[in-house]
Design an enzyme around this catalytic site. Structure first.
Site, mmCIF file in Angstrom:
data_model
loop_
_atom_site.group_PDB
_atom_site.id
_atom_site.type_symbol
_atom_site.label_atom_id
_atom_site.label_comp_id
_atom_site.label_asym_id
_atom_site.label_seq_id
_atom_site.Cartn_x
_atom_site.Cartn_y
_atom_site.Cartn_z
ATOM 1 N N ASP A 185 -7.021 -0.839 7.163
ATOM 2 C CA ASP A 185 -6.069 -1.738 6.554
ATOM 3 C C ASP A 185 -4.705 -1.037 6.565
ATOM 4 O O ASP A 185 -4.582 0.134 6.925
ATOM 5 C CB ASP A 185 -6.526 -2.129 5.125
ATOM 6 C CG ASP A 185 -5.898 -3.439 4.686
ATOM 7 O OD1 ASP A 185 -6.467 -4.099 3.804
ATOM 8 O OD2 ASP A 185 -4.844 -3.815 5.247
HETATM 9 C C1 GLC Z 1 -2.921 -6.362 4.047
HETATM 10 C C2 GLC Z 1 -4.303 -6.839 3.663
HETATM 11 C C3 GLC Z 1 -5.182 -7.182 4.844
HETATM 12 C C4 GLC Z 1 -4.336 -7.737 5.975
HETATM 13 C C5 GLC Z 1 -3.440 -6.610 6.463
HETATM 14 C C6 GLC Z 1 -2.521 -7.067 7.601
HETATM 15 O O1 GLC Z 1 -2.555 -5.282 3.251
HETATM 16 O O2 GLC Z 1 -5.053 -6.014 2.789
HETATM 17 O O3 GLC Z 1 -6.167 -8.112 4.379
HETATM 18 O O4 GLC Z 1 -5.172 -8.200 7.024
HETATM 19 O O5 GLC Z 1 -2.653 -6.056 5.416
HETATM 20 O O6 GLC Z 1 -1.630 -8.024 7.141
#
Ligand code: GLC
Length: 742
Positions: free
Chosen positions: A293
């Site tokens: 993430d």
């Molecule tokens: C965010 C979220 C994740 C998302 C990623 C990209 O922090 O936790 O669910 O897919 O970043 O946007």
């Protein structure tokens, strides 16, 4: 009534088909296509270390006022091969521009992946995932993901960061809106449907995109419901309740997995070998790639398990993380770590292989611009058939929680006054993950009602979301003199749930609740339409409102879908995927709790209870009313053991009302004596059935041995012979029971 069979018959049969039916979930797990391996290895052999590390790197583009832009620096990173993947870049124009840099200006011309959070729609926005889960309609849920993929791939994208499959039992946690609620069985079936929808028939089809199972793992159980907080529980509990949905998504063929921000058992997920290697790779046989993430590698320094980013990168790569989202850790430190022998060339190469395989699977090497057809984009986005699909899924997601004095459905002869901050609102309707959706494309509730009958209703704001000003109450209350029914649209703002939006209190924000209660005092019917991203604690409204619809955020077709239900064009069929508490003090509250040694007994002080609140939820998991009524007879259990089923349960269901309606018949099972404590009930099957007035149907459930398996005292996964309670009904509380020996 007990169904007795020969004491050894069933266990023997269990054993037999246990051998026969290997994990039934194993059907479609992602396996690289034939012939790709040669191409991957041939390309890998040409790559420099920096180009390899570039494939392990994922950067976001920036957000300008009119949409994504990109810093010149990132374009140079693409040009130099230092960045092989992008997210938050979409539209055929922008993707074509960036893909051109990669395939025409780099040494090896390796196409970019383009990822985006297409969580519940790209341009046509569907209900938030928790809302869709309330439909219990797997076809509708798959359709939603399918249309989302058709539009997203028409706009240059080939990878979505969905489905989010984190089990959510704590409505203080804002991201419950993004998942499928509290139950592993329902959540697993929905995860499979979403993976099928996003990935379509075959990776490589022009409307197929890589799914990404997130957030691996256990992200939905932060202490205190506070986002990003610590997650800690026994391995047994973790495997029985939190892991099944990730496994179901992986075995349904999901091509990628995203690690979660939280730690599990003291190790952050992005550095957790037990999760990423032991479970994901060795136990489940996952062959896709793992992405972190957003900067979650870097955040392992804050977690306190590494001293700096470089060590974090080493921990992540050695645990099994293939791609670094936005952390630039691999890009900055991996070659040094390799020189120092802290990571191996083989580990780097395997990560690159996993990513290249999927770029080949998508057909990007044959045609890197296959997702960049401007004509297709124009035709696809917000196409009428997509809006129609969104309206259909939205109607099915609405849950009727209360309906007294037959307040609903409304009739066109009634004079309606629509009140509340969400009555004439468009900006909140797409929820927190609104993809590329535009609020202006949404149908507000006011417009939805006007589409039914422009003349017979008026709109009064009444109050705002958070502003304590009650000066609008008077007009609203005065409307009772001239109007027959109040329809009051209240709830949360979209950003009050979702990521980084935990709430310590679960009531309606501002003075909305007071407005509703004031309107209830007029004696006129008050129909409350809730729009929110999480279960709320609204006991007074539950008691005093005449009717209550839970509508979540329904996306582009909100107003039309709600109007369809209000006027009975569609008979509501939704069921809650999460328990609604009476008060935040009960949280976390969920139906599949364990008995404890002192189960609640209203006649005894010394039992598990609160002295100032009931144990039971306001509305239980699986609950939802209809404009008609249904009746269940006693279930019959035919312990017919075949290669697939552990037993067959049948129940007679009748529509005893005057309207056609869909009912979600639910099967729950309780293992009365296990080698470890077991839940008082667990959902092990459901069927959504349309019945005409007076129609009777026999409904059959055939739970498999895998369905009845759990982690036993010795931590092996399987069933145990003994006495079971089999329960069937229309929600997790009102159930008809029968006992059986298995
Ligand atoms: C965010 C979220 C994740 C998302 C990623 C990209 O922090 O936790 O669910 O897919 O970043 O946007």
């Amino acid at each position: 009534m007990q169904i007795m069979t020969h004491p050894r018959l069933i266990p023997t049969l269990f054993f037999l088909f246990g051998i026969l039916c290997l994990n039934p979930l194993a059907a479609q797990i992602y396996r690289p296509s034939k012939g790709i391996e040669l191409r991957v290895n041939a390309l890998l052999a040409k790559m420099t270390l920096d180009e390899k590390i570039g494939q392990l790197t994922l950067y976001t583009t920036d957000w300008g006022s009119t949409g994504p832009t990109i810093r010149e620096g990132y374009k140079n990173d693409i040009r130099s091969g230092a960045c092989g993947n992008l997210f938050n870049s979409h539209t055929t124009l922008f993707v074509r521009e960036l893909q051109k840099v990669a395939v025409e200006e780099t040494r090896l011309k390796i196409p970019l992946l383009f990822g985006f959070d297409v969580i519940h729609g790209y341009k046509t926005i569907f209900p938030i995932p928790l809302g869709e889960a309330a439909s219990w309609d797997l076809e509708a849920i798959e359709k939603s993901a399918r249309v989302s993929a058709v539009e997203a791939t028409a706009a240059g994208l080939n990878w979505t960061f969905a489905p989010m499959v984190d089990i959510g039992r704590d409505p203080r946690w804002g991201r419950v809106m993004e998942g499928a609620g509290e139950d592993p069985y329902l959540g697993s079936r929905i995860a499979e449907a979403r993976v099928r929808g996003f990935q379509g028939k075959k990776l490589g089809d022009p409307d197929a995109m890589l799914a990404c199972v997130k957030h691996f793992a256990g992200y939905g159980a932060p202490i205190g419901g506070r986002d990003y907080n610590t997650v800690d529980m026994s391995e047994r509990y973790f495997r029985d309740f939190y892991l099944p949905t990730y496994e179901a998504a992986v075995r349904a063929g999901a091509a990628t997995v995203m690690t979660s921000f939280n730690d599990y058992d003291g190790v952050p997920a992005s550095g957790n070998k037990f999760l990423l290697d032991n479970i994901l790779r060795k136990e489940w046989g996952f062959e896709g790639f793992v992405v972190t993430d957003y900067t979650s590698i870097n955040e392992m320094v804050n977690h306190g398990v590494v001293a700096n980013d470089k060590e974090a990168g080493e921990l992540a790569l050695n645990a099994g993380v293939d791609m670094d989202m936005q952390g630039a850790v691999y890009q900055r430190f991996l070659s040094q770590s390799l020189k120092e022998g802290k990571v191996s060339q083989a580990q780097i190469d395997e990560g690159v292989r996993r990513i290249l395989r999927l770029k080949f699977e998508l057909g990007l090497f044959e045609d890197p611009y296959k997702y960049c057809d401007a004509e297709r984009e124009k035709k696809s986005l917000l196409a009428p058939e997509h809006r129609a699909a969104a309206r259909e899924v939205a109607r099915k997601s609405i849950v009727l929680l209360k309906n007294e004095r037959q307040a609903l459905p409304l009739s066109k002869s009634q004079k309606i006054v629509l009140i509340g901050p969400l009555g004439d609102n468009k900006s909140e309707l797409n929820g927190n993950w609104n993809g590329a959706g535009n609020a202006d494309d949404c149908v507000s509730l006011r417009e939805g009602l006007a589409n039914v009958d422009r003349t017979n209703f008026m709109y009064i704001p009444g109050c705002d979301f958070e502003n304590p000003d009650k000066s609008g109450f008077a007009d609203a209350i005065r409307a009772a003199e001239k109007y027959d029914v109040f329809v009051v649209a209240v709830g949360e703002k979209a950003m009050m749930s979702g990521e980084a939006a935990a709430r310590a209190l679960l009531g309606l924000p501002g003075v909305q609740e007071e407005l509703v209660l004031e309107l209830c005092k007029t004696g006129k019917p008050v129909v409350v339409v809730l729009m929110n991203g999480r279960p709320l604690a609204i006991p007074e409204i539950a008691e005093k409102a005449t009717a209550i619809l839970e509508t979540w955020w329904l996306g582009t077709e909100t107003g039309n879908a709600i109007a369809d239900v209000l006027y009975g064009v569609y008979n509501p069929s939704g069921k809650l995927p999460m328990s609604f508490p009476r008060s935040v003090g009960q949280v976390p509250i969920f139906y599949n709790e364990k008995s404890t040694g002192r189960p609640f007994d209203p006649n005894s002080k010394w039992t598990s209870k609160y002295i100032d609140e009931a144990n039971s939820p306001q509305w239980p998991f699986g609950f939802g009313l209809s404009y008609t009524t249904f009746e269940y007879r006693e279930p019959k259990v035919i312990a017919a053991v075949t290669a697939k089923t552990a037993l067959t349960v049948s129940v007679t269901l009748t529509n005893t009302g005057k309207l056609p309606g869909e009912e979600v018949a639910q099967l729950y099972v309780r293992d009365l004596v296990g080698s470890v404590t077991r839940p008082v009930k667990e959902l092990k099957g459901f069927q959504k059935i349309m019945l005409q007035p007076g129609e009777t149907r026999e409904v059959k459930f055939t739970p498999t041995e895998h369905d009845l398996s759990f982690y036993r005292r010795d931590m092996t996964f399987g069933t145990e012979p003994g006495e079971y309670e089999i329960m069937v009904g229309g929600n997790s509380q009102e159930l008809k029971k029968v006992k059986v020996k298995l």
